[in-house]
Design a protein around this motif. Structure first.
Motif, PDB file in Angstrom:
ATOM      1  N   PRO A  52      80.556 -54.244  -8.858  1.00 17.25           N
ATOM      2  CA  PRO A  52      80.205 -53.549  -7.602  1.00 17.25           C
ATOM      3  C   PRO A  52      81.341 -53.538  -6.583  1.00 17.25           C
ATOM      4  O   PRO A  52      81.617 -52.502  -5.970  1.00 17.25           O
ATOM      5  CB  PRO A  52      78.996 -54.340  -7.086  1.00 17.25           C
ATOM      6  N   SER A  53      82.018 -54.674  -6.387  1.00 19.25           N
ATOM      7  CA  SER A  53      83.112 -54.704  -5.405  1.00 19.25           C
ATOM      8  C   SER A  53      84.292 -53.875  -5.886  1.00 19.25           C
ATOM      9  O   SER A  53      84.978 -53.225  -5.089  1.00 19.25           O
ATOM     10  CB  SER A  53      83.548 -56.149  -5.132  1.00 19.25           C
ATOM     11  N   ALA A  54      84.523 -53.883  -7.206  1.00 26.03           N
ATOM     12  CA  ALA A  54      85.612 -53.061  -7.755  1.00 26.03           C
ATOM     13  C   ALA A  54      85.332 -51.583  -7.520  1.00 26.03           C
ATOM     14  O   ALA A  54      86.227 -50.806  -7.157  1.00 26.03           O
ATOM     15  CB  ALA A  54      85.786 -53.345  -9.245  1.00 26.03           C
ATOM     16  N   PHE A  65      87.582 -49.132  -5.281  1.00 29.87           N
ATOM     17  CA  PHE A  65      88.193 -47.985  -5.959  1.00 29.87           C
ATOM     18  C   PHE A  65      87.823 -46.674  -5.272  1.00 29.87           C
ATOM     19  O   PHE A  65      88.654 -45.766  -5.155  1.00 29.87           O
ATOM     20  CB  PHE A  65      87.744 -47.969  -7.421  1.00 29.87           C
ATOM     21  N   GLU A  66      86.568 -46.574  -4.805  1.00 28.51           N
ATOM     22  CA  GLU A  66      86.131 -45.342  -4.140  1.00 28.51           C
ATOM     23  C   GLU A  66      86.763 -45.174  -2.767  1.00 28.51           C
ATOM     24  O   GLU A  66      86.908 -44.058  -2.285  1.00 28.51           O
ATOM     25  CB  GLU A  66      84.605 -45.338  -4.002  1.00 28.51           C
ATOM     26  N   ARG A 106      81.673 -37.760  -8.098  1.00 31.22           N
ATOM     27  CA  ARG A 106      82.151 -37.890  -6.717  1.00 31.22           C
ATOM     28  C   ARG A 106      81.844 -36.678  -5.858  1.00 31.22           C
ATOM     29  O   ARG A 106      81.537 -36.810  -4.680  1.00 31.22           O
ATOM     30  CB  ARG A 106      83.671 -38.122  -6.722  1.00 31.22           C
ATOM     31  N   GLY A 107      81.931 -35.505  -6.380  1.00 26.17           N
ATOM     32  CA  GLY A 107      81.703 -34.306  -5.591  1.00 26.17           C
ATOM     33  C   GLY A 107      82.989 -33.793  -4.954  1.00 26.17           C
ATOM     34  O   GLY A 107      83.977 -34.522  -4.794  1.00 26.17           O
ATOM     35  N   LEU A 108      82.983 -32.518  -4.560  1.00 30.29           N
ATOM     36  CA  LEU A 108      84.198 -31.872  -4.090  1.00 30.29           C
ATOM     37  C   LEU A 108      84.592 -32.300  -2.674  1.00 30.29           C
ATOM     38  O   LEU A 108      85.769 -32.293  -2.333  1.00 30.29           O
ATOM     39  CB  LEU A 108      84.019 -30.352  -4.150  1.00 30.29           C
ATOM     40  N   VAL A 162      78.827 -41.659   2.158  1.00 31.97           N
ATOM     41  CA  VAL A 162      80.245 -41.920   1.916  1.00 31.97           C
ATOM     42  C   VAL A 162      81.034 -41.145   2.955  1.00 31.97           C
ATOM     43  O   VAL A 162      80.775 -39.960   3.186  1.00 31.97           O
ATOM     44  CB  VAL A 162      80.656 -41.472   0.498  1.00 31.97           C
ATOM     45  N   HIS A 163      81.991 -41.809   3.601  1.00 34.28           N
ATOM     46  CA  HIS A 163      82.771 -41.134   4.640  1.00 34.28           C
ATOM     47  C   HIS A 163      83.976 -40.435   4.021  1.00 34.28           C
ATOM     48  O   HIS A 163      84.644 -40.974   3.144  1.00 34.28           O
ATOM     49  CB  HIS A 163      83.254 -42.137   5.689  1.00 34.28           C
TER      50      HIS A 163
END
Length: 457
Positions: A38-40, A44-45, A234-236, A279-280
């Protein structure tokens, strides 16, 4: 190693992270650590890592199969990342599966420090090489685009000048104009002249996808959020983070989706389909449409708040029929692009009569139609150096096309008429099937069936 090239070291063994993290830092690399899946994932995101050193057996489950699944999801999200798998399981089957999924290399614990440094350095060299190749490809593409974005007509120069002046800011840009006028080319020009030019430019046609697929494409989704969602996506908006998102044919977006886009623009937060936390993203928005958004506001099919949000600066691209001075330049540009179609490899020239025919044509398909005409005329001209009016499809010199059954019966005549109407609608709308179907009063699927029936593919 420069701070712009961080390495992500993921391993649940704190002692391993301490020893090898120090090894990599002493070699000049910036190292970010994570101790579980989860932290990885969150790390990464939130940041771009060209290199990831990944242990397969991570908490909370610690299984190799889950590790391989995580590897696949990571590479699916960012295919350019070089993942070096480090595992205490030395099974050849697992290493081969990791490589098959796209891992850059597979190292078994205990890892030889010198081997690790060599593999990391080699992976970074590969990343640098791929970036150079991508930069060269982008440069070549841009050279072609720049050639197409030329002209000397006052209306066109005014549009380009306005777009270039607003490029330096993050103000949203709304590009309006008929289909085929070069709206995406202008959007790319704005991006390449902005402070985000080194970031991604992500184009998406809002009229090409149904609402449900477009929402997932724009905002992403989490695994299991709907049938077929086997991995996180992830989406565009997320893909465009740090760069520019170009929403073409914004007027085709449904009111329900307009609300979600408005929220993303106002807050900078996106909510993937099925996710419970936003997600920002940091995205500059450029939109385009051939529709009359002012009329859509009056009809209630386009939200007024979104309209004023995207209309930071409106740039109108004139149709080709208003660019008489630019027509010869553009025709020559497209003929140069078609040189590879010529037997001698030399671009064809326009005869005076052909140039006059081009000038007299209204060009309902704009640049797309002109490009198609130059390609077609180049092929039909064969070894002739100059193009003649008979090489153009709209001069009336072609023999009439026979209907599917020779048009000897009423049914055949109806089919011939229907075929002609479809062809003309496609030409008017630059080949856009969705808009052509609307103009003909058909569903998109109904139009596709008729295209297949008449061989108009």
């Amino acid at each position: 190693m420069a701070p712009s090239q961080p390495l992500l070291l993921v391993d649940d063994d704190a002692a391993f992270r301490k020893v090898y993290g120090k090894l990599l830092r002493d070699a000049g690399h910036e190292v970010v650590e994570a101790g579980d899946r989860p932290s990885a994932r969150a790390t990464f995101e939130g940041r771009v890592f060209p290199i990831v050193l990944l242990d397969l057996m991570l908490p909370p489950d610690g299984s190799v199969s889950a590790g391989l699944e995580g590897l696949a999801a990571l590479l699916d999200a960012r295919p350019g990342t070089k993942v070096i798998v480090i595992s205490g399981v030395g099974d050849t089957r697992h290493s081969l599966e990791a490589i098959r999924l796209g891992a850059y290399d597979f190292l078994t614990k205990p890892v030889d420090p010198d081997v690790l440094l060599v593999v990391v350095q080699r992976a970074l060299a590969r990343v640098a090489l791929e970036r150079q190749v991508e930069a060269l490809r982008t440069s070549l593409e841009q050279a072609s685009r720049d050639a197409a974005m030329v002209g000397q007509s006052a209306s066109f120069l005014a549009s380009v000048s306005l777009a270039e002046r607003v490029a330096a800011s993050d103000l949203p840009v709304l590009i309006t104009g008929e289909n085929g006028t070069g709206k995406e080319l202008l959007a790319r020009t704005v991006h390449l002249k902005s402070r985000r030019q080194s970031g991604p430019f992500i184009p998406v046609n809002c009229g090409a996808l149904p609402e449900t697929l477009l929402e997932s494409a724009l905002f992403g989704h989490v695994k299991g959020s709907f049938t077929g969602a086997t991995r996180d996506h992830r989406g565009l908006f997320a893909e465009a983070d740090g760069g520019t998102l170009f929403l073409d044919e914004l007027g085709d977006m449904t009111p329900a989706l307009q609300v979600k886009v408005l929220r993303a623009l106002e807050t900078g937060d996106i909510l993937p389909v099925g996710a419970d936390r936003p997600v920002h993203v940091d995205v500059r928005l450029i939109t385009a449409t051939h529709r009359d958004l002012g009329r859509m506001l009056q009809e209630g099919t386009f939200r007024e708040d979104l309209y004023w949000r995207v209309k930071g600066v409106e740039v109108r691209l004139p149709p080709l029929r208003e660019r008489a001075l630019d027509l010869p330049l553009l025709a020559k540009h497209f003929l140069n692009q078609c040189a590879h179609l010529c037997p001698d490899g030399r671009a064809r020239l326009l005869s005076e009569a052909a140039a006059e025919a081009l000038a007299a044509h209204p060009w309902p398909g704009n640049l797309r139609e002109l490009r198609h005409e130059m390609q077609r005329a180049t092929v039909l001209a064969g070894e002739r150096r100059e193009l003649q009016p008979e090489d153009l499809s709209f001069t009336g010199s072609e023999r009439p096309r026979a209907s599917p059954t020779g048009a000897t019966t009423l049914a055949a005549k109806v089919e011939a008429l229907e075929r002609r109407e479809i062809e003309e609608a496609l030409k008017r709308h630059g080949g856009n099937r969705t808009h052509s179907a609307e103009a003909l009063g058909l569903s998109r699927q109904g139009l596709l069936k008729k295209l297949d029936r008449y061989g108009l593919t």
